[in-house]
Design a protein around this motif. Structure first.
Motif, PDB file in Angstrom:
ATOM      1  N   MET A 191      36.465  44.045  38.477  1.00 30.57           N
ATOM      2  CA  MET A 191      36.545  44.726  38.759  1.00 30.57           C
ATOM      3  C   MET A 191      38.304  44.388  38.176  1.00 30.57           C
ATOM      4  O   MET A 191      39.493  45.621  39.025  1.00 30.57           O
ATOM      5  CB  MET A 191      36.457  44.299  40.149  1.00 30.57           C
ATOM      6  N   HIS A 192      38.761  43.784  38.137  1.00 27.15           N
ATOM      7  CA  HIS A 192      40.146  43.244  37.874  1.00 27.15           C
ATOM      8  C   HIS A 192      40.567  44.863  36.174  1.00 27.15           C
ATOM      9  O   HIS A 192      41.077  44.879  36.481  1.00 27.15           O
ATOM     10  CB  HIS A 192      40.208  41.968  37.142  1.00 27.15           C
ATOM     11  N   VAL A 193      39.482  44.156  35.450  1.00 26.69           N
ATOM     12  CA  VAL A 193      39.599  45.786  34.511  1.00 26.69           C
ATOM     13  C   VAL A 193      40.084  46.645  34.493  1.00 26.69           C
ATOM     14  O   VAL A 193      40.940  47.504  34.489  1.00 26.69           O
ATOM     15  CB  VAL A 193      38.848  45.209  33.141  1.00 26.69           C
ATOM     16  N   LEU A 194      39.662  46.955  35.840  1.00 27.58           N
ATOM     17  CA  LEU A 194      39.488  49.119  36.214  1.00 27.58           C
ATOM     18  C   LEU A 194      40.716  48.793  37.814  1.00 27.58           C
ATOM     19  O   LEU A 194      40.968  49.802  36.938  1.00 27.58           O
ATOM     20  CB  LEU A 194      38.156  48.960  37.388  1.00 27.58           C
ATOM     21  N   SER A 195      41.070  48.100  38.209  1.00 33.89           N
ATOM     22  CA  SER A 195      42.166  48.077  38.988  1.00 33.89           C
ATOM     23  C   SER A 195      43.832  48.693  37.777  1.00 33.89           C
ATOM     24  O   SER A 195      44.192  48.508  37.790  1.00 33.89           O
ATOM     25  CB  SER A 195      42.537  46.733  39.846  1.00 33.89           C
ATOM     26  N   GLN A 227      41.425  45.610  44.177  1.00 36.62           N
ATOM     27  CA  GLN A 227      41.248  43.964  43.884  1.00 36.62           C
ATOM     28  C   GLN A 227      41.365  43.219  44.280  1.00 36.62           C
ATOM     29  O   GLN A 227      41.126  42.452  45.399  1.00 36.62           O
ATOM     30  CB  GLN A 227      43.275  44.045  43.587  1.00 36.62           C
ATOM     31  N   VAL A 228      41.185  43.811  46.389  1.00 37.45           N
ATOM     32  CA  VAL A 228      41.450  43.253  47.933  1.00 37.45           C
ATOM     33  C   VAL A 228      40.051  43.170  48.116  1.00 37.45           C
ATOM     34  O   VAL A 228      39.420  41.762  47.954  1.00 37.45           O
ATOM     35  CB  VAL A 228      42.367  43.975  49.048  1.00 37.45           C
ATOM     36  N   GLY A 229      38.868  43.969  46.640  1.00 42.90           N
ATOM     37  CA  GLY A 229      37.425  44.077  47.933  1.00 42.90           C
ATOM     38  C   GLY A 229      36.918  42.973  46.626  1.00 42.90           C
ATOM     39  O   GLY A 229      35.684  42.961  46.618  1.00 42.90           O
TER      40      GLY A 229
END
Length: 55
Positions: free
Chosen positions: A1-5, A52-54
């Motif tokens: 998910m970090h890469v997506l953000s 990022q929060v999720g």
């Protein structure tokens, strides 16, 4: 998910650097274009923050 953000942030940055061609866009059209781009970039940044929060 970090890469997506991070990718979402990069897309937003590219959008914000987009400028209408002065020979094609001027006056109200240029301002409307810039406003639309800023709105989309702001929405994308918000989406990235929510991701990022999720995660």
């Amino acid at each position: 998910m970090h890469v997506l953000s991070i990718t979402i942030q990069e897309i937003a940055n590219q959008l914000l650097s987009a400028k209408p061609d002065p020979s094609l866009w001027s006056g109200d059209a240029a301002r409307a274009y810039e406003s639309s781009v800023e709105r989309v970039a702001r929405d994308i940044i918000l989406l990235g923050s929510q991701l990022q929060v999720g995660s």
